[in-house]
Scaffold this motif. Structure first.
Motif, PDB file in Angstrom:
ATOM      1  N   MET A 195      12.319 -28.626 -28.690  1.00 39.08           N
ATOM      2  CA  MET A 195      12.016 -29.011 -27.242  1.00 39.08           C
ATOM      3  C   MET A 195      13.198 -30.711 -27.259  1.00 39.08           C
ATOM      4  N   ALA A 196      12.495 -30.883 -28.329  1.00 41.91           N
ATOM      5  CA  ALA A 196      13.820 -32.985 -28.467  1.00 41.91           C
ATOM      6  C   ALA A 196      15.039 -32.369 -29.095  1.00 41.91           C
ATOM      7  N   TRP A 197      15.535 -31.091 -29.204  1.00 40.81           N
ATOM      8  CA  TRP A 197      16.824 -31.220 -29.082  1.00 40.81           C
ATOM      9  C   TRP A 197      17.316 -30.610 -27.921  1.00 40.81           C
ATOM     10  N   ARG A 198      16.602 -29.507 -27.457  1.00 40.10           N
ATOM     11  CA  ARG A 198      17.409 -28.502 -26.365  1.00 40.10           C
ATOM     12  C   ARG A 198      16.028 -28.577 -25.324  1.00 40.10           C
ATOM     13  N   PRO A 199      16.390 -29.937 -24.861  1.00 36.17           N
ATOM     14  CA  PRO A 199      15.169 -30.342 -23.278  1.00 36.17           C
ATOM     15  C   PRO A 199      14.906 -28.544 -22.938  1.00 36.17           C
ATOM     16  N   THR A 200      15.661 -27.623 -22.674  1.00 36.04           N
ATOM     17  CA  THR A 200      15.339 -27.140 -21.224  1.00 36.04           C
ATOM     18  C   THR A 200      15.959 -26.083 -22.402  1.00 36.04           C
ATOM     19  N   GLY A 201      15.087 -25.514 -23.096  1.00 39.08           N
ATOM     20  CA  GLY A 201      15.670 -24.535 -23.928  1.00 39.08           C
ATOM     21  C   GLY A 201      16.449 -24.240 -25.110  1.00 39.08           C
ATOM     22  N   LEU A 202      17.004 -23.137 -25.353  1.00 37.93           N
ATOM     23  CA  LEU A 202      18.211 -22.918 -26.230  1.00 37.93           C
ATOM     24  C   LEU A 202      19.242 -22.645 -24.687  1.00 37.93           C
ATOM     25  N   ILE A 203      18.848 -20.859 -24.546  1.00 41.17           N
ATOM     26  CA  ILE A 203      20.060 -20.792 -23.119  1.00 41.17           C
ATOM     27  C   ILE A 203      19.241 -21.466 -22.008  1.00 41.17           C
ATOM     28  N   ALA A 204      20.287 -22.153 -21.703  1.00 43.35           N
ATOM     29  CA  ALA A 204      19.634 -23.285 -20.724  1.00 43.35           C
ATOM     30  C   ALA A 204      20.300 -22.998 -19.309  1.00 43.35           C
ATOM     31  N   GLU A 205      19.289 -22.533 -18.502  1.00 44.37           N
ATOM     32  CA  GLU A 205      19.885 -22.462 -17.501  1.00 44.37           C
ATOM     33  C   GLU A 205      20.466 -23.913 -16.832  1.00 44.37           C
ATOM     34  N   PRO A 206      21.884 -23.591 -15.864  1.00 49.32           N
ATOM     35  CA  PRO A 206      22.362 -24.874 -15.334  1.00 49.32           C
ATOM     36  C   PRO A 206      21.080 -25.855 -14.394  1.00 49.32           C
TER      37      PRO A 206
END
Lengths: 259, 305, 392, 385
Positions: B289-300
């Motif tokens: 979560m710290a690395w990808r705050p909106t998840g791995l496959i993030a929605e724009p």
């Protein structure tokens, strides 16, 4: 009059969409610049780029001779740029006074010592600002003064806009930007509001205002200079009459006539 | 080598289970922008509904072939839980949308406790672990330390099939189109004539039915079910859906497998203390979560300013 | 409008009055009444044992109260420790702090009992621990208030390791939960096994609410042990045993006292449970001279839950407390002293004598095996007679 | 009516309700049998309902707003009076202590969630960090025991810093997950770690200040007062401090900045408000308060275990905040009292208490999402302008 704000080659891309395309724009000290254009032409994006919410994909923004291209919203605000929002972004559960003080944030003493331990000094500080806010509100709508500690959510649309404009103007910014100040209001209300803004502009300070407005009447009355955007590009600029007469503008708004 | 393969197989089974739970989370989030935290307990209800159906079948039609029993157990569990999902959505989730998101989250957490406690108190002998019948034949193939069981294979393929079905429903049917439309822009979808309430209820029925399958699968895999699995399963499903990126079904599936992988790695790679595996897995979730705050496959992100 | 207000005001005042006056009306009592306590897991995963024991304690009180020769009348205050130390400490504080409670029968879970003995000592409440077997509950201190009727797990593991070795098992894999209960089981079992010449291949710690044991069991499988020793309570025991089967771990399952519960068999089903071993202090009911009588009395009271494993211990402990009060009157210190003095008393569970730490020093450990869906004493089973055999 | 209103807007308006409250709570806490407990609860509910309908609540609210100091003094007096009333009753004193410790922790949560809008699903974990810090410091080191209190808070705040990066970067449900994962992780970690006593928990040495042992009763002539009395007094002091700090915080520019951050991050940023700075401030301060309360609570409990600090306990803290009305610190006090006392008093529902409790919270969220006492707009100097 020398330009206070200059944007050169400003480009903003969202994925495949280019919202601003190599835009050149300048706003001269003390003028009211009207920003018009059909929906999706990039007006809001321009505001967001100018206030540091988006970082532009390319280009440069200079404000009073300094480069502010990649500043955070906080830094840009501190240089004297304030704004309102298309959809009113007041904090509805906070009081009128609170909302105005949010605009005044950079002038407030925020240390723990002053706020928590030296309550007496804080109260003096507070009373000072309370009187200032009351004075400001009185100029806009005297009845707002008595409702200064009511939640903004209880107010009517025009009063909310008044509060929002006060919030943008309370720090006496050199360069406020107003976004759709008339949205959700009747014609009369709009006129009243614009008069208020112009009044505050004439009040001695030389404010530079960029105004986004869909109501052409407002643009005509208030602005000295207009820029028309379409598809992120500048279509044309000039004074109101000249812009309105431009066939390219008519085409952008109404579409091309079928041959 | 066969040891490693066995770990992988275990991890895959676990991952499939998590993925099925996470799909529900992400479906609900897509349509209503809410987290239904009681979903883990819905899974548990699914397995208990399956068990009750089995008991009933067993006492009324003792000679029923196992294949039919499996099918009926699944159908009954899915129907019960889908109904539960519909009721919960209609009575609670939709009305709560007006308030802040935190309220829905808390309310569904409380709902989870209510479901859990209800099973414990009102299901016969519900506070104790219950045997889940082995409905599938226990054939197995052994090679060294590796054991490949027929029933696990069926469960895994069943899970994959369910995910494929959900994928087809979302992408190929009118209902799926309506769901996607509501997920993208609720107002626009309403204006275009989509029956919002129907779509929401259908989504909840679908997500809950998938949960029921996960519940029955859970029961058949472990041969044992108990009332308390819901909380952790819910937390894991939520984590999986979030690391994948909320609202994205493929993200949820990915997240489920990642979480199972993390747990297995945690247990295998820290030999001196396999008990730390959950610490490891949740720690990894925090790092992700710290690395990808909106998840791995993030929605724009499409926040309007 | 105004009338409505006034009406509601009157209604409320009335309600307040009724509430307050009703509270002061206490039912009159004929005999002098005292309270005694019970604390155990009434909710959560271990509630089946806790409820059975509570019912047994209640049974003891009921039998006492209908006895016309009894001087005092007793009421049971039962509290839930949920098998969680913190809840247990709160419950114990509540009970011990209540001066009307003269004694209590407490705790199935060692983790809880270890936390609460200090509380009982601090407030001076005499208690008899009925089901927790960790040695430190009695031996880590010398509190006059704390007694224990069940044996310690040291004893249990001595018996169990000797038995397993005598059956010809040499290679053991150990799974224990991370509570002190599991840890000290592991400690003593590995100690006695190693002393006896057996081999511990691996040890695994698992948390008390773990669901999936496949990783641990896969490792165990590759080590190919003859026995999987599980030290924990039955909810986990069920999972470990079931998943052993799924992964094809073909070893003998050996549990500890925490596994010996009817719920273990219900959770697994008779096929999977078949042949599982467990060890428990005391003799089974049907072996006891008064066991049948107890069962009859228990059933006659129409309790909702089965007595399960710990009921006889709780019953005897409660009876001892009641008798002590009858003898010395409502004085906690005297009651504790009186209880300590019990030597060689013939009870439902056999002879009971308390040593200088308040530990029942006449513990007898029974060996159990599951046969056809029932826990049977080893000596009576088909396994002992050679008709069936354990896994090798 | 108007004459009554005039009388009750004066000091009497604070003192009389306070006296009633004291009388009722004294009665309720000593009530033993279930009927009287039920009846007294019902009569309270009826009384409150009438008070709302007859407008007494508004009179009281105004009386409080005008004479805030007096009301504060009344509340403290109620607590002290209850302590004196129960001087020998261990259990009720323990309950009072629990209420005060929980209230302090929830005040911390209120700074985070109520003001700055930082979601925290691991409040109980930070409460636990404080508790374990106190346990380890008191038994393992020669530090002056009183120092364990601020250190408990400080260690909790430091532990919170580990989460800062993900907490700041995420928002909404993603942020909820981060703290939730931490709560679960913390519990499992305590469960399996050897150093912290495992699932068993560890004893906490009693507090001693200048030779005064807090685990010993107070001898007063012939009577021996419960040792809990000492802890209660200390807890009352801590609660008053925490309460006054949070109240002053709310009524200051800092409180305004925190509210702005919660309400609209983008707009706040455009007016020069440092989102991160205020989120960090709120998160750290909140964790400090939780940790401080946890340290003192652990000492009072004398024995702590991981089961005290689970995810479910974090939910309990959150539901207290929600029940009281997010952002309203008076609501926090009311809700803590209700949540701690009522289930304790209902032994009949023992087995069903979780079910009933969660169902009630659920109903409350659905039917009155703003809580019992919704927050009012800020009044910087206390009295409404």
């Amino acid at each position: 009059m020398n330009p206070l704000l200059i944007c050169t080659g400003l480009t903003m891309r969202f994925g495949g969409l280019t919202a601003l395309d190599n835009l050149y724009l300048e706003a001269r000290e003390g003028e009211v610049l009207g920003l018009v254009g059909p929906n999706g032409s990039g007006k809001t994006t321009l505001f967001n780029v100018l206030t540091g919410i988006y970082r532009p994909s390319a280009g440069k923004i200079t404000f009073a001779g300094e480069n502010i291209t990649s500043g955070t919203p906080q830094e840009i605000h501190r240089r004297g740029i304030a704004r309102t929002f298309q959809r009113s972004r007041l904090c509805l559960d906070l009081s009128v006074f609170d909302n105005i003080m949010i605009g005044n944030h950079t002038a407030l003493r925020l240390d723990f010592f002053h706020n928590i331990l030296r309550r007496r000094a804080f109260c003096r500080d507070y009373e000072l600002w309370r009187d200032k806010a009351a004075e400001m509100l009185r100029a806009l709508n005297p009845s707002l003064v008595s409702r200064m500690f009511r939640p903004v959510g209880d107010l009517s649309m025009i009063d909310r806009r008044r509060v929002e404009n006060s919030r943008a103007l309370v720090r006496r910014p050199r360069h406020p930007r107003l976004h759709d100040p008339s949205a959700g209001m009747t014609h009369d209300e709009t006129r009243q509001l614009m008069d208020e803004i112009t009044a505050s502009r004439m009040g001695g300070d030389r404010l530079t205002v960029i105004l986004i407005e869909h109501e052409m009447e407002v643009i005509r009355r208030s602005t000295s200079h207009c820029v028309v955007l379409n598809f992120g590009r500048k279509l044309c600029e000039g004074d109101y009459a000249g812009v309105v007469a431009d066939p390219r503008v008519q085409e952008a708004y109404l579409g091309k006539e079928l041959e | 080598m066969d040891l490693l393969l066995q770990y992988c197989l275990n991890g895959l089974m676990l991952g499939m289970m998590y993925a099925l739970v996470a799909v529900g989370f992400t479906l609900f989030f897509g349509v209503l922008d809410v987290i239904v935290f009681s979903h883990g307990d819905t899974v548990m209800i699914g397995s208990f509904a399956g068990l009750a159906t089995y008991w009933w079948l067993h006492s009324t039609y003792p000679g029923l072939p196992a294949g039919w029993a499996v099918l009926l157990v699944l159908l009954a569990a899915a129907a019960t839980v889908a109904l539960l999902g519909i009721i919960v959505a209609d009575a609670m989730i939709v009305p709560l949308r007006k308030g802040p998101a935190l309220n829905t989250l808390l309310a569904t957490m409380m709902l989870g406790t209510v479901l859990r406690e209800s099973i414990r108190l009102f299901f016969p002998d519900g506070s104790n672990p219950q045997t889940f019948p082995a409905l599938l034949p226990g054939w197995s193939w052994r090679g060294g330390n590796l054991i490949l069981r027929f029933d696990n294979l069926v469960l895994f393929c069943g899970g994959a099939l369910i995910i494929f079905l959900v994928h087809m429903i979302i992408n190929r049917t009118r209902l799926g189109m309506a769901i996607r439309a509501v997920a993208q822009d609720e107002e626009a979808a309403r204006i275009m004539g989509v029956n919002f309430r129907f779509v929401v209820l259908a989504t909840f029925a679908l997500g809950s039915a998938v949960a029921a399958f996960a519940g029955v699968m859970n029961g058949m895999y472990y041969s044992e079910i108990n009332f308390s699995v819901g909380l952790l399963l819910g937390a894991i499903g939520f984590s999986a859906a979030v690391i994948g990126g909320l609202g994205n079904i493929y993200g949820a599936i990915l997240g489920g497998f990642i979480f199972a992988f993390l747990q297995t790695i945690g247990a295998v790679a820290i030999p001196f203390a396999s008990a730390y595996k959950d610490v490891f897995a949740f720690g990894a979730v925090i790092l992700i979560m710290a690395w990808r705050p909106t998840g791995l496959i993030a929605e724009p992100s499409s926040q309007r300013v | 409008m105004n009338r409505l207000f006034r009406k509601s005001l009157y209604a409320c005042c009335l309600a307040l009055l009724i509430g307050l006056s009703g509270a002061w009306l206490q039912p009159a009592e004929a005999r002098t009444s005292f309270k005694v306590g019970y604390i155990g897991p009434l909710t959560g995963g271990n509630s089946s044992i806790g409820l059975g024991a509570r019912n047994a304690a209640e049974l003891a009180i009921m039998e006492h109260n209908i006895n016309p020769e009894a001087k005092y009348y007793f009421e049971l205050v039962s509290l839930d420790d949920e098998c969680k130390p913190n809840i247990g400490v709160q419950a114990a504080t509540k009970m011990a702090a209540d001066k009307n409670i003269l004694g209590a029968v407490t705790h199935y879970c060692s983790a809880v009992a270890l936390g609460t003995v200090d509380v009982y000592h601090r407030f001076g409440l005499p208690v008899i621990v009925y089901g927790a077997v960790h040695p430190d509950i009695t031996y880590a201190h010398n509190y006059p208030e704390v007694l224990r009727i069940i044996g310690t797990l040291i004893n249990q593991n001595q018996v169990s390791s000797k038995f397993m070795l005598s059956q010809g098992y040499k290679r053991f894999a150990v799974i224990s939960d991370t509570t002190d209960y599991g840890k000290s089981h592991k400690e003593f079992f590995t100690k006695y096994i190693s002393e006896g010449g057996g081999e511990i291949l691996a040890e695994f710690g698992v948390t008390a609410d773990q669901q999936d044991f496949t990783v641990e069991l896969t490792k165990i499988k590759s080590l190919n042990p003859e026995v999987v020793y599980f030290a924990g309570l039955y909810p986990q025991g069920v999972r470990v045993r079931a998943q052993m089967e799924k992964l094809g771990v073909n070893a003998q399952f050996q549990g500890v006292s925490g596994v010996k519960s009817d719920a273990f068999i219900t959770g697994l089903g008779p096929e999977l449970a078949e042949g599982c071993l467990s060890f428990l202090e005391g003799s089974p009911l049907e072996k006891l001279p008064k066991g049948e009588e107890f069962m009859r009395a228990y059933t006659a009271r129409g309790f909702k839950n089965a007595p399960d494993t710990m009921a006889p211990f709780a019953y005897v402990a409660m009876t001892q407390i009641l008798e002590a009060v009858e003898k010395v009157g409502p004085d906690r210190k005297k009651i504790a002293r009186n209880l300590r003095a019990i030597q060689g008393e013939d009870t439902l569970i056999g002879k009971v004598s308390y040593d200088d730490h308040g530990q029942n020093s006449e513990p007898y450990v029974s060996k159990y095996v599951v046969q056809d869906g029932k826990w049977l004493v080893w000596e009576d089973s088909d396994y002992a007679s050679g008709k069936r055999s354990l896994k090798k | 009516m108007s004459r009554a209103a005039a009388i009750f807007s004066g000091p009497l308006g604070c003192i009389l309700p306070a006296f009633l409250l004291l009388a009722w709570s004294g009665f309720f806490l000593t009530a033993e049998d279930q009927t009287s407990i039920l009846l007294s609860l019902l009569s309270l509910a009826g009384f409150l309902l009438a008070a709302v309908r007859l407008g007494w609540v508004n009179i009281l609210r105004e009386a409080i707003a005008v004479q805030e100091r007096l009301w504060d003094a009344c509340l403290i007096t109620i607590m002290l009076a209850l302590m004196i009333l129960f001087r020998e009753d261990h259990y009720n004193l323990f309950l009072l202590g629990t209420i005060m410790a929980y209230a302090t922790a929830v005040l911390g949560l209120n700074v985070q969630l109520g003001y700055a809008g930082v979601l925290n699903f691991s409040c109980a974990s930070f409460f636990g960090v404080g508790g374990y810090t106190a346990a380890l410091l008191l038994s393992g080191t020669d530090l002056p025991p009183l120092l364990a209190l601020p250190l408990g808070g400080a260690v909790a705040a430091l532990t919170g810093c580990v989460l800062l990066l993900p907490v700041l970067r995420t928002s909404g449900h993603y942020a909820a997950l981060v703290t939730m994962a931490f709560a679960l992780l913390f519990r499992v970690f305590l469960d399996v770690s050897e150093w912290f006593g495992g699932p068993q928990g560890i004893p906490v040495a009693p507090l001693t200040i200048a030779g005064l042992d807090f685990s010993q009763g107070i001898l007063w002539g012939d009577a021996e007062f419960s040792f809990y009395l000492k802890y209660d007094l200390l807890l009352l002091l801590v609660l008053c401090l925490a309460y006054s700090i949070t109240r002053r915080l709310e009524r200051s520019w800092i409180g305004l900045a925190l509210d702005a951050v919660r309400s609209d991050e983008v707009a706040s940023a455009c007016f020069g408000i440092h989102i991160r700075r205020w989120k960090i401030t709120a998160f750290t301060l909140g964790n400090f308060l939780s940790g401080l309360a946890g340290a003192l609570y652990a000492m009072m409990l004398a024995y702590i275990s991981p089961a005290n600090f689970t995810f479910a306990d974090s939910l309990l803290f959150l539901s207290i905040l929600l029940l009281g009305g997010i952002g309203n610190i008076q609501g926090v006090l009311v809700a803590t009292v209700l949540v701690v006392i009522v289930p304790e008093k209902f032994q009949v529902i023992q087995e069903y208490r979780y079910l009933i409790y969660s169902a009630l919270v659920l109903l409350m969220i659905v039917f009155r999402p703003v809580g019992l006492l919704p927050r009012k707009p800020r009044a910087y100097t206390g009295s409404p302008a």
